[in-house]
Design a protein around this motif. Structure first.
Motif, short mmCIF file in Angstrom:
data_model
loop_
_atom_site.label_atom_id
_atom_site.label_comp_id
_atom_site.label_asym_id
_atom_site.label_seq_id
_atom_site.Cartn_x
_atom_site.Cartn_y
_atom_site.Cartn_z
N ARG A 72 -0.59 4.96 -3.46
CA ARG A 72 0.36 3.91 -3.12
C ARG A 72 0.24 2.82 -4.17
O ARG A 72 -0.85 2.36 -4.49
CB ARG A 72 0.06 3.32 -1.74
CG ARG A 72 1.07 2.27 -1.34
CD ARG A 72 0.83 1.77 0.10
NE ARG A 72 1.89 0.89 0.49
CZ ARG A 72 1.97 -0.40 0.13
NH1 ARG A 72 1.05 -0.93 -0.65
NH2 ARG A 72 2.98 -1.15 0.55
N ASN A 89 8.49 9.90 -13.79
CA ASN A 89 8.78 8.94 -12.74
C ASN A 89 8.24 7.58 -13.13
O ASN A 89 7.28 7.47 -13.90
CB ASN A 89 8.17 9.37 -11.40
CG ASN A 89 9.04 9.00 -10.23
OD1 ASN A 89 9.69 7.96 -10.21
ND2 ASN A 89 9.08 9.89 -9.26
N HIS A 91 6.96 4.40 -10.82
CA HIS A 91 6.63 4.05 -9.44
C HIS A 91 6.41 2.54 -9.36
O HIS A 91 5.56 2.00 -10.08
CB HIS A 91 5.37 4.77 -8.99
CG HIS A 91 5.45 6.25 -9.08
ND1 HIS A 91 6.15 7.02 -8.18
CD2 HIS A 91 4.91 7.12 -9.97
CE1 HIS A 91 6.04 8.30 -8.49
NE2 HIS A 91 5.29 8.38 -9.59
N ALA A 95 5.76 2.15 -3.59
CA ALA A 95 6.00 3.58 -3.80
C ALA A 95 4.76 4.37 -3.41
O ALA A 95 3.62 3.94 -3.63
CB ALA A 95 6.35 3.87 -5.26
N GLU A 96 4.98 5.54 -2.83
CA GLU A 96 3.91 6.46 -2.47
C GLU A 96 4.22 7.80 -3.11
O GLU A 96 5.38 8.23 -3.13
CB GLU A 96 3.83 6.62 -0.95
CG GLU A 96 3.48 5.34 -0.24
CD GLU A 96 3.49 5.49 1.27
OE1 GLU A 96 4.12 6.43 1.79
OE2 GLU A 96 2.85 4.66 1.94
N PHE A 97 3.19 8.44 -3.65
CA PHE A 97 3.38 9.76 -4.24
C PHE A 97 2.09 10.55 -4.16
O PHE A 97 1.02 10.01 -3.89
CB PHE A 97 3.90 9.67 -5.68
CG PHE A 97 2.99 8.97 -6.65
CD1 PHE A 97 2.13 9.69 -7.47
CD2 PHE A 97 3.01 7.59 -6.77
CE1 PHE A 97 1.31 9.04 -8.38
CE2 PHE A 97 2.19 6.94 -7.69
CZ PHE A 97 1.34 7.67 -8.49
#
Length: 143
Positions: A72, A89, A91, A95-97
């Motif tokens: 996060r 990307n 982020h 943002a969460e990934f």
């Protein structure tokens, strides 16, 4: 399962543990530091909660992970590149990934912005594995 839920589960699991501090793993990165907030081992897996700070102009260096990471972005803008050298990307805050595991997922994070990037990261690693594994630059003209 959503990242926030997993982070919450790890938070519950590590409640009551004393904080453990440490510098970021040795890597070809620049301007990056990390602090382990908590860790616990359950069922052959290390669950590690870590805060990572990437200074403006900084880079994580090329690396991969033996386990899965749930990330996060708390502050700043993280530019993320895969082994093709393409930006895959950017982020921003909130943002969460997920960072998948394995040598097939070599990547690099860069802070191209004017303020530090701060990440909250939950590592789900095989017990005893390093937080990351250095990887050679896959041929990109940046670090």
């Amino acid at each position: 399962m959503r990242i926030a839920v997993r982070a919450g589960l790890v938070g519950v699991m590590v409640a009551g543990l004393s904080s453990v501090g440490g510098a970021a793993d040795a890597s070809p990165g620049t301007g990056v530091t990390g602090t382990i907030i908590a860790r616990i081992t359950v069922g052959g897996r290390d669950y590690i909660l870590r805060e990572i700070t990437l200074q403006p102009g900084g880079s994580t260096g090329w690396h991969f992970h033996d386990g899965t990471l749930y990330v996060r972005v708390r502050q700043g803008m993280l530019s993320h590149y895969g082994a093709t050298c393409a930006l895959d990307n950017v982020h921003g805050p909130g943002a969460e990934f997920v960072e998948p595991s394995g040598v097939g997922h070599v990547h690099l994070g860069r802070n191209l912005g004017p303020r530090p990037v701060i990440l909250d990261v939950v590592y789900v690693d095989p017990a005893g594995s390093p937080l990351s594994q250095d990887a050679p630059n896959p041929g990109c003209d940046f670090q």
